[in-house]
Enzyme design. Structure first.
Site, short mmCIF file in Angstrom:
data_model
loop_
_atom_site.label_atom_id
_atom_site.label_comp_id
_atom_site.label_asym_id
_atom_site.label_seq_id
_atom_site.Cartn_x
_atom_site.Cartn_y
_atom_site.Cartn_z
N ASP A 1 0.81 -1.23 0.00
CA ASP A 1 0.00 0.00 0.00
C ASP A 1 0.84 1.27 0.00
OD1 ASP A 1 0.69 -0.90 2.63
OD2 ASP A 1 -0.76 0.50 3.50
N GLU B 1 -0.69 -2.00 5.11
CA GLU B 1 0.16 -1.96 6.30
C GLU B 1 -0.02 -0.64 7.04
OE1 GLU B 1 2.92 -1.34 9.17
OE2 GLU B 1 3.04 -0.11 7.38
N GLU B 2 -0.38 0.41 6.28
CA GLU B 2 -0.40 1.76 6.86
C GLU B 2 -1.68 2.07 7.62
OE1 GLU B 2 2.09 3.68 6.86
OE2 GLU B 2 3.34 3.29 5.11
N HIS C 1 7.41 8.74 4.64
CA HIS C 1 6.16 9.50 4.75
C HIS C 1 6.36 10.98 4.41
CE1 HIS C 1 3.85 6.36 7.40
NE2 HIS C 1 4.72 5.79 6.57
NI NI Z 1 6.27 1.22 5.79
#
Ligand code: NI
Length: 369
Positions: free
Chosen positions: A69, A127-128, A354
């Site tokens: 993702d 995962e996020e 991020h």
């Molecule tokens: Ni990651």
């Protein structure tokens, strides 16, 4: 229909549980490699496949996992392979993880006569976004049929230079939950506090008291973080509101410590609010458990890393307070989660995960494989 662009995955990011085109790309690649028993649509977009070794020997099964993702971040890199989806970006490197695992599948398919047993490749969604794709895929049976004996996962790391690997047994990443406390008082005129019960003052007392959970109630040798990121109450300077709400996150490496700290937040909030004439309600929202590596599996990966990049380029994991849902696999099976450097100072590839300008040195793809 996925293109054959070499950077297709980075150009076509999809956020948690929306990884439909990514999953289709993965499925096609696995199929073209001859990977067997390809299963799709697991936990919405998850994909698994089996690579069976042809050598005689123990028939164990090892699972290798990649997350797929992207994040709701608008990419600010001015590069040819920039995200083609506005507001969505592979800003954590999960595109690299997917690419690495496809590469691993290719290498293993070419070497089936060199190993016994089975490698299960697993591409997971979300995962996020807690509760995450790992727990959903486990619930749908990915650790069975064939039964998985051990698990391996990796993350590229903007903190480590490309060509470097860090690996190790024990805690690698913290577990983290979210808490929200709602304090109920009694609103009124700010000039007549004696007629009101002020939830702002009660909330402030609770927040300060929560900091003593770390400094006064936790073993100084243990690690726990309690941080509030939100505090909201009232709309006017001269009005005492009815309620105040605040919330934050708890992080720890020890699941019992995490659990105990969550419980104490509720007790402290209730106790202080009642002592001051109000009341408080605490909600805990589960994040990811701590990521704890098995020593034996970590040593196996460390030796493989030394073979690949040389002992001078292999380091030991320093535990991080960030979270990772590979922890769910590690709670179920022995395994290891390790880091592959993707930073390159000379080329300006230095932005953290991020960040809208996150990027990787693609050397890390070969190292990861
Ligand atoms: Ni990651």
């Amino acid at each position: 229909m996925p293109s054959t662009s070499t950077r297709y995955l980075h150009e076509h990011p999809e956020v948690a549980f929306q990884e439909y085109e990514t999953a289709e790309f993965v499925r096609q690649r696995l199929e073209s490699l001859g990977v067997e028993d390809i299963r799709t649509g697991i936990a919405k977009t998850g994909v698994t496949g089996l690579i069976r070794g042809k050598k005689n020997g123990p028939q164990r099964c090892i699972l290798v996992r990649a997350d797929m993702d992207a994040l709701p971040i608008h990419e600010e890199n001015d590069v040819a392979y920039r995200s083609q989806a506005d507001g969505v970006m592979h800003a954590c490197g999960h595109d690299a993880h997917t690419a690495i695992l496809l590469g691993v599948a290719r290498l293993l398919m070419e070497r089936r006569d060199q190993f016994s047993g089975t490698v299960k490749v697993l591409f997971q969604p979300a995962e996020e976004q807690p509760p995450g794709g790992a727990i959903a895929m486990i619930a749908e049976g990915v650790l069975e049929d064939p039964p998985v004996d051990a698990v391996i996962g990796l993350h590229v790391s903007s903190e480590q230079p490309a060509g470097r690997v860090v690996v190790g047994g024990g805690p690698a990443m913290a577990g983290g939950d979210l808490f929200e406390v709602t304090v109920k008082g009694k609103g009124g005129h700010a000039a007549s506090p004696e007629l009101a019960v002020d939830p702002v003052v009660i909330g402030a007392h609770i927040l300060v008291a929560l900091q003593s959970l770390v400094s006064r109630e936790t073993d100084p040798m243990a690690t726990v973080v309690v941080s509030a990121g939100v505090f909201s109450a009232g709309d006017a300077f001269n009005v005492i509101p009815d309620t105040a709400t605040f919330g934050g996150t708890v992080r720890a490496f020890d699941p019992d410590l995490l659990e105990g700290t969550n419980r104490r937040i509720g007790e402290i909030a209730c106790g202080i609010a009642e002592a001051m004439g109000g009341s408080a309600e605490t909600k805990i929202m589960r994040g990811y458990p701590p990521t704890v590596n098995d020593p034996g599996m970590s040593e196996l990966v460390r030796l493989a890393a030394i073979e690949a990049v040389g002992e001078e380029n292999v380091g030991t994991i320093e535990p991080k307070m960030g979270g990772e849902d590979f922890s769910h696999f590690l709670r179920a099976k022995p395994g290891t989660f390790f880091f592959v450097g993707s930073r390159n100072d000379e080329r300006g590839i230095t932005y953290a995960h991020h960040h809208p300008r996150f990027d990787i040195d693609e050397e890390s793809l070969a190292t990861g494989m």
